[in-house]
Scaffold this motif. Structure first.
Motif, short mmCIF file in Angstrom:
data_model
loop_
_atom_site.label_atom_id
_atom_site.label_comp_id
_atom_site.label_asym_id
_atom_site.label_seq_id
_atom_site.Cartn_x
_atom_site.Cartn_y
_atom_site.Cartn_z
N ASP A 41 1.20 -1.00 -0.28
CA ASP A 41 -0.32 0.34 0.24
C ASP A 41 0.67 0.93 0.15
N VAL A 42 0.31 2.40 0.02
CA VAL A 42 0.54 3.71 -0.61
C VAL A 42 2.04 3.82 0.90
N ASN A 43 1.10 3.95 2.20
CA ASN A 43 1.45 4.12 3.53
C ASN A 43 3.26 3.34 3.36
N VAL B 78 2.89 13.40 -5.34
CA VAL B 78 3.91 12.47 -4.55
C VAL B 78 4.68 12.58 -3.61
N SER B 79 4.70 14.04 -3.57
CA SER B 79 5.65 15.16 -2.89
C SER B 79 4.44 15.07 -1.20
N ALA B 80 3.32 15.16 -2.21
CA ALA B 80 2.59 15.73 -0.55
C ALA B 80 1.74 14.30 0.54
N THR B 81 1.88 13.08 -0.41
CA THR B 81 1.98 11.62 0.08
C THR B 81 3.58 11.46 0.95
N LEU B 82 4.22 12.02 0.62
CA LEU B 82 5.38 11.55 1.35
C LEU B 82 5.50 12.72 2.60
N SER B 83 4.75 14.12 2.75
CA SER B 83 4.98 14.85 3.60
C SER B 83 3.95 14.37 4.49
N ARG B 84 3.70 13.46 4.95
CA ARG B 84 2.69 13.35 6.08
C ARG B 84 3.56 11.84 6.78
N VAL B 85 4.90 12.29 6.20
CA VAL B 85 5.50 10.61 7.22
C VAL B 85 6.45 12.28 7.80
N PRO B 86 6.20 11.97 9.89
CA PRO B 86 6.97 12.87 10.35
C PRO B 86 8.39 12.39 10.09
N GLY B 87 8.69 13.48 9.79
CA GLY B 87 10.71 14.29 9.92
C GLY B 87 11.03 13.94 9.30
N ILE B 88 9.81 14.05 7.63
CA ILE B 88 10.60 13.70 6.36
C ILE B 88 11.20 15.33 6.16
#
Length: 120
Positions: free
Chosen positions: A2-4, A32-42
């Motif tokens: 999955d994406v997460n 892509v960047s919006a989805t990645l930005s959900r990761v803490p510390g990214i």
């Protein structure tokens, strides 16, 4: 997968290698960047994304050659490579640049799926 899981794995990979990435996104419009930005510390590893949805914006922001867009369309390996190189030149702190271009949406023909390119 999955994406997460994918974005978490990517974030961990960037952190382990201490690498920074920047994106040039066309068909994804920044997803892509919006989805990645959900990761803490990214924010330590994600420099940003240039959303270059229209051809003129690709030319103006990332120096994609108009002649290549006309000859090969914006959904080509040549244009994807120029997008990655263009966003990398604009982002001195990035170690890698990734570009995404393609035709998406409910009416997009499957044979017009686009390429992903990267540069370092």
């Amino acid at each position: 997968m999955d994406v997460n899981t994918i974005v978490t794995d990517l974030a961990q990979s960037l952190a382990q290698r201490n690498l920074r990435v920047v994106f040039a996104e066309s068909c994804t419009a920044g997803l892509v960047s919006a989805t990645l930005s959900r990761v803490p510390g990214i924010s330590e590893y994600l420099c940003g994304s240039a959303v270059v949805y229209r051809d003129q914006t690709k030319q103006d922001w990332l120096s994609v050659a108009e002649a290549d867009i006309e000859r090969e369309t914006s959904v080509s390996e040549t244009v994807a490579r120029q997008m990655a190189i263009g966003v990398m030149k604009k982002t001195s702190e990035a170690d890698y640049a990734v570009s995404i271009t393609g035709h998406v949406g409910p009416d997009a023909p499957a044979d017009l799926d686009g390429p992903v390119s990267y540069t370092q």
